[in-house]
Design an enzyme around this catalytic site. Sequence first.
Site, PDB file in Angstrom:
ATOM      1  N   LYS A   1      33.221 -36.805  -9.549  1.00 18.26           N
ATOM      2  CA  LYS A   1      33.911 -36.900  -8.262  1.00 18.26           C
ATOM      3  C   LYS A   1      35.353 -37.399  -8.421  1.00 18.26           C
ATOM      4  CE  LYS A   1      30.100 -36.188  -5.609  1.00 18.26           C
ATOM      5  NZ  LYS A   1      28.962 -36.190  -6.531  1.00 18.26           N
TER       6      LYS A   1
HETATM    7  C1  LIG Z   1      27.773 -35.419  -6.503  1.00 16.78           C
HETATM    8  C2  LIG Z   1      26.980 -35.328  -7.739  1.00 16.78           C
HETATM    9  C3  LIG Z   1      26.207 -34.193  -8.038  1.00 16.78           C
HETATM   10  C4  LIG Z   1      26.093 -33.040  -7.082  1.00 16.78           C
HETATM   11  O1  LIG Z   1      27.309 -32.353  -6.912  1.00 16.78           O
HETATM   12  P1  LIG Z   1      27.548 -31.441  -5.619  1.00 16.78           P
HETATM   13  O2  LIG Z   1      28.959 -31.016  -5.694  1.00 16.78           O
HETATM   14  O3  LIG Z   1      27.269 -32.320  -4.436  1.00 16.78           O
HETATM   15  O4  LIG Z   1      26.573 -30.315  -5.706  1.00 16.78           O
HETATM   16  C5  LIG Z   1      25.561 -34.150  -9.250  1.00 16.78           C
HETATM   17  N1  LIG Z   1      25.610 -35.183 -10.120  1.00 16.78           N
HETATM   18  C6  LIG Z   1      26.328 -36.296  -9.863  1.00 16.78           C
HETATM   19  C7  LIG Z   1      26.341 -37.388 -10.848  1.00 16.78           C
HETATM   20  C8  LIG Z   1      27.036 -36.404  -8.668  1.00 16.78           C
HETATM   21  O5  LIG Z   1      27.748 -37.507  -8.414  1.00 16.78           O
END
Ligand SMILES: *Cc1c(COP(=O)(O)O)cnc(C)c1O
Length: 464
Positions: A112
């Site tokens: 993120k």
């Molecule tokens: C947010 C997240 C996901 C999922 O990603 P999306 O874009 O919501 O599909 C998978 N793994 C981790 C560690 C995340 O923080």
Amino acid sequence: MQYVSTRGLAPSLNFEEAMLSGLARDGGLYVPEHIPKFDKKLFRSLERKSYIEIAFLVMKPFIGGVIGDNELRDVIEKAYVNFGYGEKAPLIKLSDNHFLLELFHGPTLAFKDFAMQLIGQLFQISLSKNKKKVTIIGATSGDTGSAAIEAFRGISQVDVFILFPEGGISEVQRRQMTTPSEANVHAISIDGSFDTCQAIVKDLFNDLSFRDEVNLAGVNSINWARIMAQVVYYFSSVSRLGILNSNQKVNFTVPTGNFGDIFAGYISKQMGLPISKLIIATNQNDMLHRTLQTAEYEKGEVFSSISPSMDIQVSSNFERALYYAYDQNSAEVDRLFSELKAEGKFRIGQNAYRNLQKHYHSGTANETETYQVMKKVGAQYDILVCPHTAVGLHVAEDYLGDLPMISLATAHPAKFPVAVEKATDIKPELPERVSNLFLKSERVTKLPNRLEVIKETIKERIAT
Ligand SMILES: *Cc1c(COP(=O)(O)O)cnc(C)c1O
């Protein structure tokens, strides 16, 4: 470049406006009116370029001139300076045709950060230019919230409120949200699941008078700017395989929750990146996997798992996938989501279903399988992976073959130490630069799942 809503009833906006507004006013999501294409020559040149340079080239067409080139370069440099790894998104070879793309070297140890650090910088530029203040509201299954708080803490034009499910996230995730001491940061724990938090955020955005009163902005993965930032590492990773000169293609496996990360893969493919399969990996909350199997989209109950960032049954960004599967027919998308609201489900039309199957594949891992994979890769490759990454690796197994496979490693194992230690008997260590997390005091507001109470709290907080 203009952006249009997937439901077709909101005004079209430029990049900056779409970024600042998040959700469209008709309840839809913004998408670019056309997807820019890369030519072969530009592709080949990427192999010698740094992550920062690739980011500039990939994102520039989406910005559409609202931010000048020099300013954009500057923003990108600043966004990624705090990553604890020169390569930003290193590609690790697991076996002959299987690679792990490590996306967890940012300040909050999950992918993120790639998007959030960038939009933190972009928001700052836009807001100081417009002399505006905004209230950012987001729901989190753990990683979005910590990344958002890290990106916006101390920025005076912004108040950031993050709603997270009480008890539904790991301790490291919680501490990353509750320990920043800046007054513009508000961590709110909600009595409910992530889907509850996400529904609250949607309701706040759809209350147009509240939305205008507090100048609401969204940084959830529905925000187009986040998708755009994530497109970059699809390009950088494929360029590191050295195949952009040939006609070879690549598969990607993506641990999926809200469908933002994998949708960035779809955009990369439409831009011309040689991707064959985009493989959705879900945990026991396997709504997307079932949808891909049956064409039925139906809300289900959410179960807590050891991969909490994927404990989601309503994947917001799937609306964008549907929009393209329906050949950009926004009236159809609007109709489907009205049906979802009224009946809790819809059925995807035949052509659209076929279109989805052309690009997306899927698989799922239950809790036992997730533990087993963490143990197995620990022994086989001498690496620790987080539970989300393990879900992806389990699903990727079924698709390993002739084409190179890139599996996304979405978080650092030390963000989920309990599950990792249970699987491997090894306690993953937090990187040095974040190791003081457990020494700081926490600050959090607990609220019930009641819209009026939440609105009042927000208004009070931003007034002081
Ligand atoms: C947010 C997240 C996901 C999922 O990603 P999306 O874009 O919501 O599909 C998978 N793994 C981790 C560690 C995340 O923080």
